[in-house]
Design a protein around this motif. Structure first.
Motif, PDB file in Angstrom:
ATOM      1  N   GLU A 160       0.833  -1.203   0.000  1.00  0.00           N
ATOM      2  CA  GLU A 160       0.000   0.000   0.000  1.00  0.00           C
ATOM      3  C   GLU A 160       0.867   1.252   0.000  1.00  0.00           C
ATOM      4  O   GLU A 160       0.567   2.225  -0.697  1.00  0.00           O
ATOM      5  CB  GLU A 160      -0.936  -0.003   1.204  1.00  0.00           C
ATOM      6  N   TYR A 161       1.963   1.236   0.757  1.00  0.00           N
ATOM      7  CA  TYR A 161       2.851   2.401   0.762  1.00  0.00           C
ATOM      8  C   TYR A 161       3.521   2.561  -0.606  1.00  0.00           C
ATOM      9  O   TYR A 161       3.658   3.680  -1.122  1.00  0.00           O
ATOM     10  CB  TYR A 161       3.919   2.295   1.849  1.00  0.00           C
ATOM     11  N   ALA A 162       3.941   1.453  -1.214  1.00  0.00           N
ATOM     12  CA  ALA A 162       4.566   1.526  -2.540  1.00  0.00           C
ATOM     13  C   ALA A 162       3.587   2.083  -3.565  1.00  0.00           C
ATOM     14  O   ALA A 162       3.957   2.882  -4.433  1.00  0.00           O
ATOM     15  CB  ALA A 162       5.051   0.141  -2.962  1.00  0.00           C
ATOM     16  N   LEU A 163       2.318   1.673  -3.467  1.00  0.00           N
ATOM     17  CA  LEU A 163       1.301   2.188  -4.380  1.00  0.00           C
ATOM     18  C   LEU A 163       1.095   3.683  -4.166  1.00  0.00           C
ATOM     19  O   LEU A 163       1.038   4.459  -5.133  1.00  0.00           O
ATOM     20  CB  LEU A 163      -0.009   1.433  -4.170  1.00  0.00           C
ATOM     21  N   LEU A 164       0.998   4.107  -2.918  1.00  0.00           N
ATOM     22  CA  LEU A 164       0.838   5.531  -2.619  1.00  0.00           C
ATOM     23  C   LEU A 164       2.025   6.331  -3.154  1.00  0.00           C
ATOM     24  O   LEU A 164       1.841   7.399  -3.769  1.00  0.00           O
ATOM     25  CB  LEU A 164       0.689   5.732  -1.112  1.00  0.00           C
ATOM     26  N   SER A 165       3.224   5.835  -2.966  1.00  0.00           N
ATOM     27  CA  SER A 165       4.416   6.539  -3.451  1.00  0.00           C
ATOM     28  C   SER A 165       4.411   6.667  -4.964  1.00  0.00           C
ATOM     29  O   SER A 165       4.774   7.715  -5.512  1.00  0.00           O
ATOM     30  CB  SER A 165       5.686   5.797  -3.008  1.00  0.00           C
ATOM     31  N   ARG A 166       3.971   5.601  -5.648  1.00  0.00           N
ATOM     32  CA  ARG A 166       3.937   5.657  -7.112  1.00  0.00           C
ATOM     33  C   ARG A 166       2.894   6.657  -7.583  1.00  0.00           C
ATOM     34  O   ARG A 166       3.120   7.395  -8.552  1.00  0.00           O
ATOM     35  CB  ARG A 166       3.628   4.263  -7.671  1.00  0.00           C
ATOM     36  N   LEU A 167       1.746   6.696  -6.917  1.00  0.00           N
ATOM     37  CA  LEU A 167       0.721   7.671  -7.286  1.00  0.00           C
ATOM     38  C   LEU A 167       1.219   9.089  -7.042  1.00  0.00           C
ATOM     39  O   LEU A 167       0.972   9.994  -7.845  1.00  0.00           O
ATOM     40  CB  LEU A 167      -0.554   7.407  -6.477  1.00  0.00           C
ATOM     41  N   ILE A 168       1.924   9.314  -5.946  1.00  0.00           N
ATOM     42  CA  ILE A 168       2.496  10.637  -5.678  1.00  0.00           C
ATOM     43  C   ILE A 168       3.470  11.014  -6.797  1.00  0.00           C
ATOM     44  O   ILE A 168       3.473  12.141  -7.296  1.00  0.00           O
ATOM     45  CB  ILE A 168       3.201  10.663  -4.306  1.00  0.00           C
ATOM     46  N   VAL A 184       4.457  -1.978  -8.551  1.00  0.00           N
ATOM     47  CA  VAL A 184       4.270  -2.385  -7.144  1.00  0.00           C
ATOM     48  C   VAL A 184       4.394  -3.892  -6.957  1.00  0.00           C
ATOM     49  O   VAL A 184       5.026  -4.354  -6.008  1.00  0.00           O
ATOM     50  CB  VAL A 184       2.899  -1.885  -6.623  1.00  0.00           C
ATOM     51  N   TRP A 185       3.815  -4.693  -7.872  1.00  0.00           N
ATOM     52  CA  TRP A 185       3.809  -6.140  -7.706  1.00  0.00           C
ATOM     53  C   TRP A 185       4.761  -6.867  -8.638  1.00  0.00           C
ATOM     54  O   TRP A 185       5.020  -8.052  -8.463  1.00  0.00           O
ATOM     55  CB  TRP A 185       2.390  -6.676  -7.902  1.00  0.00           C
ATOM     56  N   ASP A 192      -3.154  -8.715 -12.885  1.00  0.00           N
ATOM     57  CA  ASP A 192      -3.883  -9.008 -11.644  1.00  0.00           C
ATOM     58  C   ASP A 192      -4.530  -7.748 -11.085  1.00  0.00           C
ATOM     59  O   ASP A 192      -4.167  -7.243 -10.019  1.00  0.00           O
ATOM     60  CB  ASP A 192      -2.938  -9.632 -10.605  1.00  0.00           C
ATOM     61  N   THR A 193      -5.514  -7.236 -11.813  1.00  0.00           N
ATOM     62  CA  THR A 193      -6.116  -5.958 -11.423  1.00  0.00           C
ATOM     63  C   THR A 193      -6.840  -6.030 -10.085  1.00  0.00           C
ATOM     64  O   THR A 193      -7.039  -5.004  -9.439  1.00  0.00           O
ATOM     65  CB  THR A 193      -7.097  -5.475 -12.510  1.00  0.00           C
ATOM     66  N   GLN A 194      -7.243  -7.232  -9.658  1.00  0.00           N
ATOM     67  CA  GLN A 194      -7.903  -7.343  -8.362  1.00  0.00           C
ATOM     68  C   GLN A 194      -6.970  -6.913  -7.231  1.00  0.00           C
ATOM     69  O   GLN A 194      -7.404  -6.300  -6.246  1.00  0.00           O
ATOM     70  CB  GLN A 194      -8.391  -8.780  -8.133  1.00  0.00           C
ATOM     71  N   TYR A 195      -5.661  -7.230  -7.343  1.00  0.00           N
ATOM     72  CA  TYR A 195      -4.690  -6.774  -6.345  1.00  0.00           C
ATOM     73  C   TYR A 195      -4.759  -5.258  -6.208  1.00  0.00           C
ATOM     74  O   TYR A 195      -4.775  -4.703  -5.103  1.00  0.00           O
ATOM     75  CB  TYR A 195      -3.262  -7.158  -6.758  1.00  0.00           C
ATOM     76  N   LEU A 196      -4.800  -4.593  -7.367  1.00  0.00           N
ATOM     77  CA  LEU A 196      -4.790  -3.132  -7.384  1.00  0.00           C
ATOM     78  C   LEU A 196      -6.082  -2.570  -6.810  1.00  0.00           C
ATOM     79  O   LEU A 196      -6.057  -1.618  -6.019  1.00  0.00           O
ATOM     80  CB  LEU A 196      -4.577  -2.646  -8.822  1.00  0.00           C
ATOM     81  N   PRO A 221     -12.084   5.395 -15.088  1.00  0.00           N
ATOM     82  CA  PRO A 221     -12.717   4.102 -15.365  1.00  0.00           C
ATOM     83  C   PRO A 221     -12.090   3.348 -16.533  1.00  0.00           C
ATOM     84  O   PRO A 221     -11.901   3.892 -17.615  1.00  0.00           O
ATOM     85  CB  PRO A 221     -14.175   4.490 -15.667  1.00  0.00           C
ATOM     86  N   GLY A 222     -11.765   2.084 -16.268  1.00  0.00           N
ATOM     87  CA  GLY A 222     -11.209   1.219 -17.290  1.00  0.00           C
ATOM     88  C   GLY A 222      -9.756   1.470 -17.617  1.00  0.00           C
ATOM     89  O   GLY A 222      -9.169   0.753 -18.426  1.00  0.00           O
ATOM     90  N   ILE A 223      -9.138   2.503 -17.001  1.00  0.00           N
ATOM     91  CA  ILE A 223      -7.781   2.893 -17.375  1.00  0.00           C
ATOM     92  C   ILE A 223      -6.811   2.795 -16.196  1.00  0.00           C
ATOM     93  O   ILE A 223      -5.782   2.130 -16.266  1.00  0.00           O
ATOM     94  CB  ILE A 223      -7.768   4.325 -17.950  1.00  0.00           C
ATOM     95  N   GLY A 224      -7.111   3.486 -15.103  1.00  0.00           N
ATOM     96  CA  GLY A 224      -6.184   3.486 -13.986  1.00  0.00           C
ATOM     97  C   GLY A 224      -6.604   4.447 -12.903  1.00  0.00           C
ATOM     98  O   GLY A 224      -7.793   4.693 -12.683  1.00  0.00           O
ATOM     99  N   TYR A 225      -5.609   5.030 -12.243  1.00  0.00           N
ATOM    100  CA  TYR A 225      -5.860   5.916 -11.105  1.00  0.00           C
ATOM    101  C   TYR A 225      -4.925   7.115 -11.151  1.00  0.00           C
ATOM    102  O   TYR A 225      -3.861   7.074 -11.782  1.00  0.00           O
ATOM    103  CB  TYR A 225      -5.638   5.177  -9.779  1.00  0.00           C
ATOM    104  N   ARG A 226      -5.348   8.179 -10.472  1.00  0.00           N
ATOM    105  CA  ARG A 226      -4.484   9.336 -10.291  1.00  0.00           C
ATOM    106  C   ARG A 226      -4.672   9.841  -8.867  1.00  0.00           C
ATOM    107  O   ARG A 226      -5.712   9.669  -8.252  1.00  0.00           O
ATOM    108  CB  ARG A 226      -4.785  10.428 -11.309  1.00  0.00           C
ATOM    109  N   LEU A 227      -3.647  10.523  -8.343  1.00  0.00           N
ATOM    110  CA  LEU A 227      -3.720  11.124  -7.015  1.00  0.00           C
ATOM    111  C   LEU A 227      -3.690  12.629  -7.155  1.00  0.00           C
ATOM    112  O   LEU A 227      -2.781  13.191  -7.767  1.00  0.00           O
ATOM    113  CB  LEU A 227      -2.536  10.660  -6.142  1.00  0.00           C
ATOM    114  N   ILE A 228      -4.689  13.293  -6.588  1.00  0.00           N
ATOM    115  CA  ILE A 228      -4.765  14.755  -6.617  1.00  0.00           C
ATOM    116  C   ILE A 228      -4.185  15.286  -5.317  1.00  0.00           C
ATOM    117  O   ILE A 228      -4.750  15.096  -4.241  1.00  0.00           O
ATOM    118  CB  ILE A 228      -6.217  15.230  -6.777  1.00  0.00           C
ATOM    119  N   LEU A 229      -3.039  15.952  -5.422  1.00  0.00           N
ATOM    120  CA  LEU A 229      -2.396  16.551  -4.248  1.00  0.00           C
ATOM    121  C   LEU A 229      -2.925  17.977  -4.048  1.00  0.00           C
ATOM    122  O   LEU A 229      -3.461  18.594  -4.961  1.00  0.00           O
ATOM    123  CB  LEU A 229      -0.877  16.595  -4.431  1.00  0.00           C
TER     124      LEU A 229
END
Length: 230
Positions: A160-168, A184-185, A192-196, A221-229
């Motif tokens: 979870e921390y690795a995912l947060l760091s990558r989004l940052i 991350v994995w 393995d999108t279920q992990y994400l 949707p259908g693509i990925g994620y982004r983090l809004i700082l």
């Protein structure tokens, strides 16, 4: 706030798009540059180094995704795709080739201007990541690997921390499922999108004020994620 005289290059072969967008960009305080095909678009990018590029995918001389890939060899600024292609695969490929955002035609000028302003803010923030970042009531010290919310420490498992760091590290850019899974994995888990989904859900539970209506860890949707700082 609009970056005064920011150069916005529109690469599109439809004259009506330029007639529509040109005055709107001028009125919003931008400097409008124009190209009608991919070859001229690449030349304009090289000559002017625009602050934002608006790129259509259906160009007469080459596919817009090829223009995107060629531009990324020398241009680091934000590229917003503006296209009538609405298939998920087209969007995913555009993001994987380096697009920052994707707006479908027909579009509202207010939405497009808002996305341009977001892109400009992101470009202004693409210097090396600060050791401390924040969003909402969450603070992250990347050097110490220390996360707090409302002043209280939040303990995150390594994934979870690795995912947060990558989004940052994405600086607000959409990161595809595949990018995040590989980062991350590892490559063996790129499908393995279920992990994400599970990890994103856990991060939202721990860091969002309302996990059911997140305002920072956002889904494309259908693509990925982004983090809004902040």
């Amino acid at each position: 706030m609009t970056q005064v005289n920011a150069r916005v290059l529109v690469i599109d072969d439809e004259p009506q798009i330029h007639r529509f967008l040109g005055p709107a960009l001028d009125a919003a305080g931008f400097y409008h540059l124009r190209a009608d095909n991919g070859t001229n678009g690449l030349r304009e990018i090289a000559q002017w180094n625009p602050d934002v590029v608006i790129l259509d995918l259906g160009l007469p001389d080459m596919d817009g995704k090829d223009v995107l890939a060629k531009a990324r060899a020398f241009y680091e600024g934000p590229i917003i795709i503006l296209s009538a292609r609405d298939k998920e695969g087209e969007k995913i490929e555009a993001f994987e080739r380096g697009a920052n955002d994707y707006v479908e035609k027909p579009f509202g000028i207010g939405e497009l201007l808002a996305r341009i302003r977001v892109a400009l803010r992101q470009r202004a923030g693409t210097q090396p990541i600060a050791t401390k970042v924040s969003f909402g009531d969450v603070s992250v010290d990347l050097e110490l690997r220390y996360v707090t919310r409302g002043g209280e420490q939040v303990r995150l498992p390594p994934k979870e921390y690795a995912l947060l760091s990558r989004l940052i590290g994405g600086h607000g850019k959409v990161l595809t499922h595949k990018e995040l899974l590989v980062a991350v994995w590892g490559p063996a888990h790129m499908d393995d999108t279920q992990y994400l989904r599970v990890a994103v859900g856990q991060l939202r539970q721990k860091l969002e004020a309302d996990p059911g209506a997140p305002t920072h860890i956002m889904t494309e949707p259908g693509i990925g994620y982004r983090l809004i700082l902040d």
